[in-house]
Design a protein around this motif. Structure first.
Motif, PDB file in Angstrom:
ATOM      1  N   LEU A  42       0.842  -1.179   0.000  1.00  0.00           N
ATOM      2  CA  LEU A  42       0.000   0.000   0.000  1.00  0.00           C
ATOM      3  C   LEU A  42       0.881   1.233   0.000  1.00  0.00           C
ATOM      4  N   PHE A  43       0.480   2.251  -0.758  1.00  0.00           N
ATOM      5  CA  PHE A  43       1.113   3.558  -0.591  1.00  0.00           C
ATOM      6  C   PHE A  43       0.032   4.616  -0.520  1.00  0.00           C
ATOM      7  N   TRP A  44       0.341   5.693   0.155  1.00  0.00           N
ATOM      8  CA  TRP A  44      -0.606   6.782   0.397  1.00  0.00           C
ATOM      9  C   TRP A  44       0.164   8.085   0.316  1.00  0.00           C
ATOM     10  N   LEU A  45      -0.372   9.041  -0.393  1.00  0.00           N
ATOM     11  CA  LEU A  45       0.233  10.363  -0.469  1.00  0.00           C
ATOM     12  C   LEU A  45      -0.856  11.397  -0.230  1.00  0.00           C
ATOM     13  N   ASP A  46      -0.670  12.199   0.785  1.00  0.00           N
ATOM     14  CA  ASP A  46      -1.588  13.296   1.080  1.00  0.00           C
ATOM     15  C   ASP A  46      -1.123  14.487   0.250  1.00  0.00           C
ATOM     16  N   VAL A  47      -1.633  14.576  -0.971  1.00  0.00           N
ATOM     17  CA  VAL A  47      -1.200  15.600  -1.916  1.00  0.00           C
ATOM     18  C   VAL A  47      -1.513  16.994  -1.385  1.00  0.00           C
ATOM     19  N   ALA A  48      -2.674  17.164  -0.787  1.00  0.00           N
ATOM     20  CA  ALA A  48      -3.055  18.472  -0.256  1.00  0.00           C
ATOM     21  C   ALA A  48      -2.071  18.937   0.817  1.00  0.00           C
ATOM     22  N   ALA A  49      -1.669  18.044   1.701  1.00  0.00           N
ATOM     23  CA  ALA A  49      -0.707  18.403   2.746  1.00  0.00           C
ATOM     24  C   ALA A  49       0.664  18.701   2.152  1.00  0.00           C
ATOM     25  N   MET A  50       1.072  17.892   1.179  1.00  0.00           N
ATOM     26  CA  MET A  50       2.361  18.133   0.526  1.00  0.00           C
ATOM     27  C   MET A  50       2.351  19.478  -0.199  1.00  0.00           C
ATOM     28  N   ARG A  51       1.238  19.795  -0.861  1.00  0.00           N
ATOM     29  CA  ARG A  51       1.138  21.078  -1.551  1.00  0.00           C
ATOM     30  C   ARG A  51       1.263  22.221  -0.545  1.00  0.00           C
ATOM     31  N   GLY A  52       0.599  22.080   0.587  1.00  0.00           N
ATOM     32  CA  GLY A  52       0.692  23.105   1.624  1.00  0.00           C
ATOM     33  C   GLY A  52       2.114  23.289   2.121  1.00  0.00           C
ATOM     34  N   PHE A  53       2.826  22.188   2.287  1.00  0.00           N
ATOM     35  CA  PHE A  53       4.224  22.246   2.725  1.00  0.00           C
ATOM     36  C   PHE A  53       5.072  22.952   1.677  1.00  0.00           C
ATOM     37  N   VAL A  54       4.917  22.564   0.417  1.00  0.00           N
ATOM     38  CA  VAL A  54       5.700  23.175  -0.667  1.00  0.00           C
ATOM     39  C   VAL A  54       5.354  24.657  -0.808  1.00  0.00           C
ATOM     40  N   GLU A  55       4.075  24.988  -0.698  1.00  0.00           N
ATOM     41  CA  GLU A  55       3.661  26.387  -0.814  1.00  0.00           C
ATOM     42  C   GLU A  55       4.301  27.252   0.266  1.00  0.00           C
TER      43      GLU A  55
END
Length: 102
Positions: A42-55
């Protein structure tokens, strides 16, 4: 595998105790139900959280360009989940990219 940034994050992962877990969150449990709970990987990526971090790391000098030319195309992406089930001759994998209605 856990990926994060900062001393506080690392301490929180190492010192994790009983309590709320990823499996307790609605976004993950909904995505896992859709992808299938029976799996070997299984893999999971919280794209919204990653975007917030990058932003948070976008320099002020680039903020207007990011907001106008990238952010509108990235905002809808919420999560990515993938599962794999080994088979006798072929493995079966599912990947789901969830988007929001923004």
């Amino acid at each position: 595998v856990v990926i994060g940034s900062g001393t506080d994050f690392v301490k929180s992962v190492i010192d994790a105790s009983a309590g709320e877990s990823l499996a307790d969150t609605e976004r993950f449990s909904t995505a896992l139900t859709q992808a299938g709970k029976e799996h070997a990987a299984l893999f999971w990526l919280d794209v919204a959280a990653m975007r917030g971090f990058v932003e948070s790391m976008v320099p002020d000098s680039d903020r207007a360009d990011y907001d106008a030319n990238l952010k509108p195309y990235l905002e809808a992406f919420d999560t990515v989940i993938g599962t794999t089930i080994p088979g006798d001759e072929l493995d079966s994998s599912t990947v789901i990219i969830r988007v929001t209605g923004n």
